[in-house]
Design a protein around this motif. Structure first.
Motif: not given
Ligand code: AMP
Ligand code: GLY
Length: 423
Positions: A196-205, A191-194, A260-261
């Motif tokens: 102002s917002d957060y963005i979940c990147l495609p889930p991985s395993q 999850v990239i975040m600051d 950061g992430c």
């Protein structure tokens, strides 16, 4: 802009490749970097745990952004130092780096915010008889409360091994956590975040165990793929609502908000309920190798936005592709990796229509004779990117199977849980 990446693994090679494809990025510097980054960026030989060395390098190069790959420099306070000098930094300050640096600190925050995770108890006294083990059903999960590169956790059915892991941890660290064992399937949500917002990147395993079928000891990660179908859209929604939103709301209101992430390692039980196994304060390795190639928008802009508190204005899109990476590790990894052996067959890549595959370098160097030799536990990984996971995995193995390194180890079942799901 000019960017300085800190680190030397496959993750940093993947980040450097991402930035090299970004229209907003001019020059890429990596410290210390590796053979892979040397081909697309300028490497700088510095000790990344020395705050002053990183600070001086960033100032000397006049970079616009520093991206910190591994946890070590974050836990040393490198981000605090850069931010104090007005240099945008992707990676959290020391206080929040402790979400990874101390499992206890992370547990306390999760408890405060009501984030689902395993129950635990802390021990700090060596004793003859750990009654605490009777409170948890086996297998027992014993966790050191220090940075241990993913190798500080013992999961065992043997009381004797559990007791010795507890004794050893208390002896070396002064304390240890005993944790409830979580059943289910793991996944990694970056999850990239600051503020102002957060963005979940495609889930991985990730595939943390050394051997096929998830056998053998835990490692830093032997391979990964994305997107991971175990994280259905409804599970991802639960992850956001029950984990990401509470921690983001908490972090965004702090004096030094998290920029950061945040790596959210989850266990998904058979009812689809996610619980946090761990937080890391950085991109995962090898998850980055399969996640960054799926970002179709400008990653320079994405990282710079997060480092300057403007993530809500960033434009983020993803490719509708799958990716897989297969790690090639040295003999005796993870206990005592043998290094210095010659690598051959690695000068290859695949480009066939929409299918691509190439190498992310990690513990590889070029010796005085100009030969590629192993220089670390995880030597390199072969990454495939394709319209389907099947094609991505096949392309990655086509490269791995061509590489020769004496007594090297790799798993032959990367992606198996995704394939089982479809049967
Ligand atoms: P960690 O360093 O906390 O990520 O732990 C390393 C690995 O140990 C995880 O990826 C899991 O595979 C396993 N593990 C850690 N904690 C638990 C738990 N509470 N229940 C089951 N497995 C766990
Ligand atoms: N692949 C696990 C980690 O980066 O911690």
């Amino acid at each position: 802009m000019d960017i300085l990446i800190i680190g030397s693994g496959g993750r940093e090679h993947a980040l450097a490749i991402g930035f090299s494809e970004s229209e907003s990025v001019n020059n890429i510097h990596v410290a210390p970097g590796n053979v892979g980054t040397s081909k697309i960026a300028q490497n700088h030989d510095v000790d990344i745990l020395q705050i002053q060395e990183i600070h001086s390098l960033a100032c000397e190069l006049g970079v616009d952004l520093v991206v910190i790959g591994p946890e070590g420099p974050l836990v040393e306070g490198v981000a605090d130092n850069l931010i104090a000098s007005g240099i945008p930094c992707f990676g959290p300050t020391l206080r929040w780096a402790n979400l990874e640096g101390s499992k206890k600190f992370a547990k306390e925050i999760m408890e405060e915010l009501g984030i689902p995770t395993a129950n635990y108890e802390e021990l700090s006294q060596i004793s003859e008889n750990y009654d605490i083990l009777n409170k948890f059903d086996p297998p027992w999960v014993i966790k050191r409360d220090v940075l241990a590169s993913g190798k500080g956790v013992t999961v065992t059915h043997s009381k004797k091994i559990a007791v010795s892991a507890i004794d050893n941890a208390i002896e070396s660290d002064g304390r240890v956590l005993v944790e409830e064992y979580l059943e289910g399937e793991e996944a990694s949500i970056l999850v990239i975040m600051d503020e102002s917002d957060y963005i979940c990147l495609p889930p991985s395993q990730d595939h943390k165990r050394l051997k096929d079928s998830d056998e053998g000891p835990n490692t830093g990660g032997m391979g990964a793929y994305a997107p991971a179908p175990v994280v259905t859209s409804s599970i991802l929604r639960r992850v956001e609502e029950e984990i990401v939103q509470p921690i983001h709301s908490f972090l965004k209101n702090q004096t030094n908000p998290y920029r950061g992430c945040l790596y959210v390692g989850i266990m998904i039980d058979n009812e689809g309920a996610p619980r946090v196994v761990e937080f890391n304060v950085r991109f995962g390795d090898p998850e980055t190798q399969v996640t960054v190639p799926l970002i179709s928008s400008d990653i320079g802009e994405l990282f710079f936005s997060a480092a300057t508190g403007n993530l809500s204005n960033a434009n983020v899109n993803f490719h509708d592709f799958s990716s897989a990476t297969v790690v090639l590790a040295s003999k005796n990894y993870p206990s005592k990796p043998v290094i210095g052996d010659k690598i051959s067959g690695n000068d290859v890549f695949i480009e066939e229509g929409e299918i691509r595959a190439f190498i992310h370098y990690a513990g590889t160097k070029i010796n005085d004779q100009g030969n590629y030799v192993s220089s670390g536990g995880r030597v390199l990984s072969a990454t495939g990117i394709a319209p389907t996971l099947n094609e991505a995995v096949e392309a990655a193995y086509q490269i791995i199977n061509n590489i020769e390194l004496k007594d090297s180890q790799h798993r032959s079942d990367i992606g198996f849980r995704a394939f089982e799901r479809r049967i």
